[in-house]
Design a protein around this motif. Structure first.
Motif, short mmCIF file in Angstrom:
data_model
loop_
_atom_site.label_atom_id
_atom_site.label_comp_id
_atom_site.label_asym_id
_atom_site.label_seq_id
_atom_site.Cartn_x
_atom_site.Cartn_y
_atom_site.Cartn_z
N LYS A 36 83.44 13.29 18.95
CA LYS A 36 83.89 14.00 17.74
C LYS A 36 84.07 13.05 16.57
CE LYS A 36 87.85 15.06 19.59
NZ LYS A 36 87.66 14.43 20.89
N ARG A 57 93.28 15.79 31.35
CA ARG A 57 93.62 16.06 29.95
C ARG A 57 92.86 17.30 29.44
NH1 ARG A 57 92.81 12.93 25.14
NH2 ARG A 57 91.67 11.27 26.19
N ARG A 80 96.67 25.25 27.79
CA ARG A 80 97.99 25.44 27.16
C ARG A 80 97.98 26.72 26.31
NH1 ARG A 80 96.63 20.45 23.29
NH2 ARG A 80 95.46 21.62 21.74
N THR A 99 92.71 13.97 13.72
CA THR A 99 94.02 14.59 14.01
C THR A 99 94.58 14.18 15.37
OG1 THR A 99 93.08 16.62 14.95
CG2 THR A 99 93.45 16.60 12.56
N ARG A 127 98.69 11.29 19.13
CA ARG A 127 98.82 9.99 19.81
C ARG A 127 100.04 9.24 19.27
NH1 ARG A 127 94.40 7.65 22.67
NH2 ARG A 127 92.79 9.21 23.03
N ALA A 162 87.93 15.50 25.20
CA ALA A 162 88.17 14.06 25.13
C ALA A 162 86.87 13.25 25.20
CB ALA A 162 89.08 13.65 26.29
N ALA A 163 86.77 12.28 24.30
CA ALA A 163 85.66 11.31 24.30
C ALA A 163 84.28 11.95 24.21
CB ALA A 163 85.75 10.40 25.54
N ARG A 217 84.07 6.41 27.61
CA ARG A 217 85.45 6.00 27.45
C ARG A 217 85.76 4.78 28.32
NH1 ARG A 217 89.35 8.83 24.77
NH2 ARG A 217 87.76 8.56 23.18
N ASP A 266 94.61 20.52 27.96
CA ASP A 266 94.31 20.92 26.58
C ASP A 266 93.72 22.33 26.52
OD1 ASP A 266 95.19 18.44 25.78
OD2 ASP A 266 93.21 17.63 25.34
N ARG A 272 103.47 20.90 17.55
CA ARG A 272 102.25 21.31 16.83
C ARG A 272 102.62 21.87 15.46
NH1 ARG A 272 98.17 20.78 20.21
NH2 ARG A 272 96.78 21.38 18.53
N ARG A 319 91.11 19.40 18.18
CA ARG A 319 90.92 20.43 19.22
C ARG A 319 90.97 21.84 18.63
NH1 ARG A 319 90.76 16.11 21.00
NH2 ARG A 319 91.00 15.29 23.11
N ASP A 320 91.74 21.99 17.53
CA ASP A 320 92.04 23.33 17.01
C ASP A 320 91.74 23.42 15.51
OD1 ASP A 320 94.00 21.58 16.15
OD2 ASP A 320 95.63 23.02 16.32
N1 LIG Z 1 93.87 18.80 16.82
C1 LIG Z 1 94.28 18.20 17.95
C2 LIG Z 1 93.95 16.86 18.22
C3 LIG Z 1 94.42 16.28 19.39
N2 LIG Z 1 95.21 17.00 20.22
C4 LIG Z 1 95.82 16.41 21.43
O1 LIG Z 1 95.85 14.99 21.33
C5 LIG Z 1 95.22 14.37 22.46
C6 LIG Z 1 94.51 13.12 21.98
O2 LIG Z 1 93.47 13.53 21.11
P1 LIG Z 1 92.27 12.56 20.70
O3 LIG Z 1 91.34 13.38 19.88
O4 LIG Z 1 92.81 11.32 20.10
O5 LIG Z 1 91.63 12.23 22.11
P2 LIG Z 1 90.16 11.72 22.45
O6 LIG Z 1 89.25 12.90 22.40
O7 LIG Z 1 89.80 10.69 21.39
O8 LIG Z 1 90.31 11.13 23.81
C7 LIG Z 1 94.33 15.45 23.05
O9 LIG Z 1 94.14 15.31 24.45
C8 LIG Z 1 95.05 16.74 22.70
O10 LIG Z 1 96.00 17.09 23.68
C9 LIG Z 1 95.49 18.32 19.95
O11 LIG Z 1 96.15 18.99 20.74
N3 LIG Z 1 95.03 18.91 18.82
#
Ligand SMILES: Nc1ccn([C@@H]2O[C@H](COP(=O)(O)OP(=O)(O)O)[C@@H](O)[C@H]2O)c(=O)n1
Ligand SMILES: Nc1ncnc2c1ncn2[C@@H]1O[C@H](COP(=O)(O)OP(=O)(O)O)[C@@H](O)[C@H]1O
Length: 209
Positions: free
Chosen positions: A13, A163, A170, A31, A36, A9-10, A140, A167, A91, A113-114
């Motif tokens: 990216k 978070r 899981r 993504t 969200r 997070a934050a 943030r 993340d 997902r 994330r993935d």
């Molecule tokens: N490819 C992704 C992108 C987000 N996410 C989930 O979505 C949430 C929000 O993602 P985000 O990228 O908007 O969060 P930030 O990094 O901007 O705070 C993350 O905490 C993940 O749980 C995910 O599981 N897989």
């Protein structure tokens, strides 16, 4: 050419992904906004996070053209996103549209994330962006407080740590650096330095500068 940007997070990216997309003239998908959007709907409709069929239906019917990034970038929606993102059925409902986006002719940049591990393991460029929790929380906090959200530096740090933990732990597509991803730790880099590092990595992987 697929460019995959992952990280916690934050971490910056989106900043790196947008810059690479502009540089190479590629479309970009954040993504996190998909998760969200599902999380925001769960909150708006008062649904139960344990109601897996209802949440999976929401994800499957998501209108990607109508995502309001501004409205989705709040603390509570980030928390809800990470809760729905734990659910394999949610997902799965979002996989095809991400893969289709990644595999469009000419290529694309995706951040999440993935992306390098599950969505596009074949990506030409994989970057894992991170920074210390304190640096990420400070960035943030500045962002959320400028938007008028009632947060404190400590509450933002607590939310980010929670978070990240959810993340990373899981079972379904956890946050993880792909073995062939290059790490950028930007704790002590500003945005320009972080982007310059990413451009150098992309140039080395693709032969395009
Ligand atoms: N490819 C992704 C992108 C987000 N996410 C989930 O979505 C949430 C929000 O993602 P985000 O990228 O908007 O969060 P930030 O990094 O901007 O705070 C993350 O905490 C993940 O749980 C995910 O599981 N897989
Ligand atoms: N290297 C950096 N140094 C300082 N601030 C940064 C850096 N990269 C991004 N930021 C700022 O931190 C915040 C989060 O960045 P963002 O790219 O949205 O992260 P993510 O997509 O990982 O959530 C934004 O306000 C952004 O302008």
């Amino acid at each position: 050419m697929i460019i995959a940007i992952d990280g916690p997070a934050a971490s910056g990216k989106g900043t790196v992904a947008r810059a690479l997309a502009a540089h190479f003239g590629l479309p970009h998908l954040d993504t996190g906004l998909l998760y969200r959007a599902v999380g925001a709907e769960v909150l708006a409709r008062g649904l139960d996070f344990a109601d897996v069929p209802a949440l999976a239906r929401l994800a499957a019917s998501l209108d990607v053209s109508a995502l309001d990034a501004e409205a989705l970038r709040t603390g509570p929606v980030g928390e809800a996103a990470s809760r729905v993102a734990e659910i394999p059925e949610v997902r799965q409902a979002l996989v095809d549209l991400q893969r289709d986006f990644a595999r469009q002719p000419g290529g694309a940049v995706l951040d999440g994330r993935d992306i390098g591990t599950v969505i596009a393991p074949e990506a030409t460029v994989k970057i894992f962006v991170t920074a210390s929790p304190e640096a990420r929380a400070a960035r943030r906090f500045a962002e959320l407080s400028a938007r008028g959200e009632a947060v404190t530096p400590q509450s933002v740090l607590d939310d980010i740590l929670k978070r990240d933990q959810r993340d990373s732990s899981r079972a379904a597509a956890p946050l993880r650096q792909a073995p062939d991803a290059v790490l950028i730790d930007n704790t002590h880099l500003d945005k320009h330095e972080s982007i310059a590092r990413a451009l150098a990595i992309a140039a080395a992987r693709t032969g395009r500068s």
